[in-house]
Design an enzyme around this catalytic site. Structure first.
Site, mmCIF file in Angstrom:
data_model
loop_
_atom_site.group_PDB
_atom_site.id
_atom_site.type_symbol
_atom_site.label_atom_id
_atom_site.label_comp_id
_atom_site.label_asym_id
_atom_site.label_seq_id
_atom_site.Cartn_x
_atom_site.Cartn_y
_atom_site.Cartn_z
ATOM 1 N N GLU A 1 -6.212 9.053 1.960
ATOM 2 C CA GLU A 1 -7.414 8.740 1.013
ATOM 3 C C GLU A 1 -8.294 7.911 1.554
ATOM 4 O O GLU A 1 -9.160 7.313 0.843
ATOM 5 C CB GLU A 1 -6.791 8.065 -0.319
ATOM 6 C CG GLU A 1 -5.730 9.046 -1.112
ATOM 7 C CD GLU A 1 -5.328 8.375 -2.556
ATOM 8 O OE1 GLU A 1 -5.702 7.417 -2.718
ATOM 9 O OE2 GLU A 1 -4.411 8.970 -3.071
ATOM 10 N N PHE B 1 -0.126 6.608 4.370
ATOM 11 C CA PHE B 1 0.709 6.011 5.441
ATOM 12 C C PHE B 1 1.805 5.414 4.568
ATOM 13 O O PHE B 1 3.117 5.675 4.919
ATOM 14 C CB PHE B 1 0.199 5.001 6.430
ATOM 15 C CG PHE B 1 -0.621 5.374 7.114
ATOM 16 C CD1 PHE B 1 -1.319 6.832 7.414
ATOM 17 C CD2 PHE B 1 -1.353 4.559 8.096
ATOM 18 C CE1 PHE B 1 -2.221 7.272 8.246
ATOM 19 C CE2 PHE B 1 -2.414 5.025 9.160
ATOM 20 C CZ PHE B 1 -2.869 6.154 9.019
ATOM 21 N N LYS C 1 -9.189 -5.167 11.875
ATOM 22 C CA LYS C 1 -8.134 -4.661 12.335
ATOM 23 C C LYS C 1 -7.936 -5.324 13.766
ATOM 24 O O LYS C 1 -6.899 -5.223 14.505
ATOM 25 C CB LYS C 1 -8.292 -3.074 12.671
ATOM 26 C CG LYS C 1 -8.468 -2.369 11.305
ATOM 27 C CD LYS C 1 -6.833 -2.872 10.716
ATOM 28 C CE LYS C 1 -6.803 -1.766 9.179
ATOM 29 N NZ LYS C 1 -5.399 -2.098 8.722
ATOM 30 N N GLY D 1 0.891 -1.122 0.036
ATOM 31 C CA GLY D 1 0.090 -0.030 -0.101
ATOM 32 C C GLY D 1 0.721 1.324 0.031
ATOM 33 O O GLY D 1 0.723 2.085 0.790
ATOM 34 N N ALA E 1 -0.217 5.526 -1.630
ATOM 35 C CA ALA E 1 -0.741 6.762 -1.042
ATOM 36 C C ALA E 1 -0.691 6.531 0.692
ATOM 37 O O ALA E 1 -0.167 5.651 0.943
ATOM 38 C CB ALA E 1 -2.434 6.702 -1.207
ATOM 39 N N TYR F 1 -14.942 -3.945 9.237
ATOM 40 C CA TYR F 1 -13.405 -3.004 9.239
ATOM 41 C C TYR F 1 -12.666 -3.015 10.552
ATOM 42 O O TYR F 1 -11.765 -3.725 10.804
ATOM 43 C CB TYR F 1 -13.844 -1.601 8.924
ATOM 44 C CG TYR F 1 -12.426 -0.933 8.952
ATOM 45 C CD1 TYR F 1 -11.293 -1.128 8.065
ATOM 46 C CD2 TYR F 1 -12.227 0.201 10.114
ATOM 47 C CE1 TYR F 1 -10.361 -0.557 8.288
ATOM 48 C CE2 TYR F 1 -10.903 0.752 9.954
ATOM 49 C CZ TYR F 1 -9.932 0.374 9.250
ATOM 50 O OH TYR F 1 -8.858 0.987 9.202
HETATM 51 P P1 NDP Z 1 -4.883 5.225 1.895
HETATM 52 O O1 NDP Z 1 -6.092 5.006 1.386
HETATM 53 O O2 NDP Z 1 -4.572 6.540 1.707
HETATM 54 O O3 NDP Z 1 -4.027 4.339 1.441
HETATM 55 C C1 NDP Z 1 -4.017 2.868 1.419
HETATM 56 C C2 NDP Z 1 -3.059 1.999 0.619
HETATM 57 O O4 NDP Z 1 -3.546 0.573 0.735
HETATM 58 C C3 NDP Z 1 -3.093 2.363 -0.734
HETATM 59 O O5 NDP Z 1 -1.951 2.637 -0.991
HETATM 60 C C4 NDP Z 1 -3.971 1.258 -1.498
HETATM 61 O O6 NDP Z 1 -3.221 1.324 -2.746
HETATM 62 C C5 NDP Z 1 -3.512 0.281 -0.674
HETATM 63 N N1 NDP Z 1 -4.408 -1.069 -0.991
HETATM 64 C C6 NDP Z 1 -5.589 -1.047 -0.489
HETATM 65 N N2 NDP Z 1 -6.158 -2.191 -1.123
HETATM 66 C C7 NDP Z 1 -5.159 -3.081 -1.614
HETATM 67 C C8 NDP Z 1 -4.846 -4.253 -2.046
HETATM 68 N N3 NDP Z 1 -5.924 -4.989 -2.344
HETATM 69 N N4 NDP Z 1 -3.680 -4.718 -2.607
HETATM 70 C C9 NDP Z 1 -2.662 -3.826 -2.374
HETATM 71 N N5 NDP Z 1 -2.749 -2.651 -1.822
HETATM 72 C C10 NDP Z 1 -3.890 -2.071 -1.585
HETATM 73 O O7 NDP Z 1 -5.235 4.888 3.430
HETATM 74 P P2 NDP Z 1 -4.226 4.920 4.658
HETATM 75 O O8 NDP Z 1 -3.041 5.130 4.394
HETATM 76 O O9 NDP Z 1 -4.737 5.920 5.561
HETATM 77 O O10 NDP Z 1 -4.169 3.412 5.377
HETATM 78 C C11 NDP Z 1 -3.235 2.598 5.343
HETATM 79 C C12 NDP Z 1 -3.453 1.516 6.551
HETATM 80 O O11 NDP Z 1 -3.736 2.530 7.830
HETATM 81 C C13 NDP Z 1 -4.766 0.975 6.045
HETATM 82 O O12 NDP Z 1 -4.668 -0.564 6.617
HETATM 83 C C14 NDP Z 1 -5.774 1.399 7.020
HETATM 84 O O13 NDP Z 1 -6.826 0.808 7.453
HETATM 85 C C15 NDP Z 1 -5.055 1.956 8.240
HETATM 86 N N6 NDP Z 1 -5.514 2.888 9.078
HETATM 87 C C16 NDP Z 1 -6.092 4.169 8.674
HETATM 88 C C17 NDP Z 1 -6.294 5.228 9.371
HETATM 89 C C18 NDP Z 1 -6.833 6.570 8.770
HETATM 90 O O14 NDP Z 1 -7.503 7.149 9.697
HETATM 91 N N7 NDP Z 1 -6.297 6.915 7.922
HETATM 92 C C19 NDP Z 1 -6.325 4.943 10.779
HETATM 93 C C20 NDP Z 1 -5.949 3.729 11.281
HETATM 94 C C21 NDP Z 1 -5.588 2.564 10.459
HETATM 95 P P3 NDP Z 1 -3.918 0.991 -4.168
HETATM 96 O O15 NDP Z 1 -5.490 1.484 -4.126
HETATM 97 O O16 NDP Z 1 -2.963 1.405 -5.205
HETATM 98 O O17 NDP Z 1 -3.943 -0.798 -4.194
HETATM 99 C C1 8X3 Z 2 -9.331 4.204 10.740
HETATM 100 C C2 8X3 Z 2 -9.573 4.966 11.896
HETATM 101 O O1 8X3 Z 2 -11.687 5.779 13.112
HETATM 102 O O2 8X3 Z 2 -12.030 5.411 10.779
HETATM 103 O O3 8X3 Z 2 -8.842 2.963 10.963
HETATM 104 O O4 8X3 Z 2 -11.797 3.511 11.929
HETATM 105 S S1 8X3 Z 2 -11.371 4.945 12.079
#
Ligand code: NDP
Ligand code: 8X3
Length: 254
Positions: free
Chosen positions: A188, A15, A156, A10, A13, A152
């Site tokens: 995103e 993290f 997690k 991932g 985009a 979701y």
């Molecule tokens: P983004 O949507 O900005 O990034 C998500 C990344 O995951 C993208 O690079 C996307 O790339 C990739 N991805 C999604 N599905 C797949 C797949 N099937 N195979 C490979 N890559 C995949 O979100 P975040 O950076 O916020 O999220 C990163 C992680 O952090 C996630 O696991 C999310 O659940 C977790 N998280 C996020 C929080 C938040 O509030 N933002 C808080 C807590 C946890 P592409 O689409 O190009 O495949």
């Molecule tokens: C992303 C944070 O609160 O939207 O994992 O579930 S929350």
């Protein structure tokens, strides 16, 4: 922290991209993966001055593709020191009885199976070399419930408990496992959750100062740079503008 080989899922985009920038400026070799190739190519170009970057278009929910990607890494990227299991997503916020079952399948396939597959195919090399670090991105949603969090949050919770269980299996090796549980962070994430509805996504962060992707990258940097005998097990962080609510109570007219 430099000279390590870092595998990020991932990385296109949020993290993952912020962690790629952080690891590159610290002088590490990167394997960047995601489904979308264009952002990976841009990142590769951006980071070329700092770091050798190998990109792989990869859907982590495709078990054979994950195996193929890891088994066919070029020689100088083979000895993975850090696996950042970051790819993941939330889809929808509907109550369980109204949810689209395909969304649940996609979250399970990505957030659970993706972490399983990447871990399973990278881990034997780490154990053989008797070094390495797996960092799993869980969420506050895996520890604390909220309406619409249903699957979701469940995925997690899996990531958090899987991380702890890995530590048990790896006791006696020098392979570390850490789990990060971030709260609300602006990436995103909400655009994906609300299927492209930008106004709804922006509303999540309106009037707040949410965590940023760079905050998570700094956290990852700190975890990885601890001395080799220190294993950070679980680390939860939130924006100053987020906290827990009271229990919800249904009051019927008596
Ligand atoms: P983004 O949507 O900005 O990034 C998500 C990344 O995951 C993208 O690079 C996307 O790339 C990739 N991805 C999604 N599905 C797949 C797949 N099937 N195979 C490979 N890559 C995949 O979100 P975040 O950076 O916020 O999220 C990163 C992680 O952090 C996630 O696991 C999310 O659940 C977790 N998280 C996020 C929080 C938040 O509030 N933002 C808080 C807590 C946890 P592409 O689409 O190009 O495949
Ligand atoms: C992303 C944070 O609160 O939207 O994992 O579930 S929350």
């Amino acid at each position: 922290m430099n000279g390590k080989t870092i595998f990020i899922t991932g990385a296109s985009a949020g993290f993952g991209a912020a962690c790629a920038r952080m690891f590159a400026t610290d002088g590490n070799r990167l394997i960047l993966t995601a489904r979308r190739v264009d952002p990976l190519l841009k990142l590769q170009e951006e980071l070329a001055a700092h770091s050798a970057v190998h990109i792989i278009p990869l859907d982590v929910s495709d078990r054979e593709a994950v195996q193929g990607a890891i088994e066919s890494l070029p020689e100088r990227f083979r000895s993975i020191d850090v696996l950042l299991n970051n790819a993941g997503l939330a889809l929808g916020l509907e109550p369980a009885h109204q949810v689209d079952l395909d969304d649940w399948d996609t979250m399970v396939d990505t957030n659970i199976k993706g972490v399983m597959y990447c871990t399973r195919f990278v881990l034997p090399g780490m154990v053989e070399r008797n070094r390495g670090h797996i960092i799993n991105i869980s969420s506050t949603a895996g520890a604390w419930p909220y309406p619409g969090g249903n699957v979701y949050g469940g995925t997690k919770a899996f990531v958090t408990q899987f991380s702890r269980n890995l530590r048990c299996d790896l006791l006696g090796t020098r392979v570390r496992v850490s789990c990060i549980q971030p709260g609300m962070a602006e990436t995103e994430f909400s655009k994906v959750r609300f299927k492209g509805n930008k106004e709804q996504a922006a509303g999540v962060y309106q009037g707040t100062e949410p965590l940023t992707a760079e905050d998570i990258a700094e956290t990852v940097r700190w975890i990885v740079s601890q001395p080799p005998h220190v294993n950070v097990n679980t680390l939860e962080l939130m924006s100053i503008d987020q906290a827990w609510g009271p229990f919800a109570i249904n009051r019927e007219q008596k």
